[in-house]
Design an enzyme around this catalytic site. Sequence first.
Site, short mmCIF file in Angstrom:
data_model
loop_
_atom_site.label_atom_id
_atom_site.label_comp_id
_atom_site.label_asym_id
_atom_site.label_seq_id
_atom_site.Cartn_x
_atom_site.Cartn_y
_atom_site.Cartn_z
N CYS A 94 -36.79 51.01 91.69
CA CYS A 94 -36.02 52.19 91.25
C CYS A 94 -36.46 53.46 91.99
O CYS A 94 -36.18 53.61 93.16
CB CYS A 94 -36.13 52.32 89.74
SG CYS A 94 -34.78 53.27 89.03
N HIS A 193 -36.13 46.96 86.65
CA HIS A 193 -37.40 47.09 85.91
C HIS A 193 -37.57 45.85 85.03
O HIS A 193 -36.81 44.89 85.13
CB HIS A 193 -37.33 48.30 84.98
CG HIS A 193 -37.23 49.63 85.66
ND1 HIS A 193 -38.30 50.25 86.26
CD2 HIS A 193 -36.17 50.45 85.83
CE1 HIS A 193 -37.91 51.41 86.75
NE2 HIS A 193 -36.62 51.57 86.51
N1 GLN Z 1 -35.25 59.34 88.86
C1 GLN Z 1 -34.51 58.25 89.51
C2 GLN Z 1 -33.08 58.07 88.95
O1 GLN Z 1 -32.81 58.52 87.86
C3 GLN Z 1 -35.27 56.94 89.34
C4 GLN Z 1 -35.36 56.49 87.88
C5 GLN Z 1 -36.31 55.31 87.68
O2 GLN Z 1 -37.24 55.08 88.44
N2 GLN Z 1 -36.09 54.55 86.57
O3 GLN Z 1 -32.26 57.45 89.61
#
Ligand code: GLN
Length: 236
Positions: A94, A193
Amino acid sequence: MKRQLKIGHLYPKLLNIYGDGGNIITLKKRAEWRGVNVEVHEINSGDVWLGEHDIYFIGGGQDTQQIEVSYELNRHKEFMTAERDRGAVFLGICGGYQLLGHYYQPHEGDKLMGISLLDAYTVAGNKRFIGNVTVGQAMPDNSTLVGFENHSGLTYLQGETKPIGTVIVGNGNNGVDKTEGARFKNVFGTYMHGSFLPKNPKFADYLLELALGEKLEPLDDSIENSAHNALINKAY
Ligand code: GLN
């Protein structure tokens, strides 16, 4: 001869949400179960770098944490590019995945520059993608990968950077082109995740085999596979 494996865990004090640290545990244990001696080095902001590693892992996080990591990563861009080009394995989840590309443009503020290990870029979308993900025709054996996504970033792949699979359930890179994740050389990214690797043991072993340069004998993955199968095609 006892084999050695060095894993660099990048910025865990900043990028380590939704259990992403479980990916490190999975890589470590699955290598140790095959008799490999594993060293895990946590590398945080300002740390002196400990040279080359076989695998680098970077987890996910909020836009604010990504600002510091973007700055830190770019201090080591040349070294990380050389690591990619000599065949080191990378896995970004992510927010960490986004910074392995060219940039992440959040809703507000400047672009967060990535280190361009992947030919990809990300822009914040108007909605958050939250839910389970099932990916088909996926690496390494054209079967499925499962996980959980929570991101507003929309990622677009270019050039020789290809997806790790096709979205069956969920949104993946951008909710439009049905791609999920990315790979170029031995650099991998995904929005999944969960944590990702415990429920996708074949992918975990694929990364280990790339890093060790050898085929690994199979393990009894009955528990891992039941966790994987419980999530296939499950939206919520
Ligand atoms: N901040 C980034 C987004 O919202 C990554 C989010 C995350 O790592 N879950 O896309």
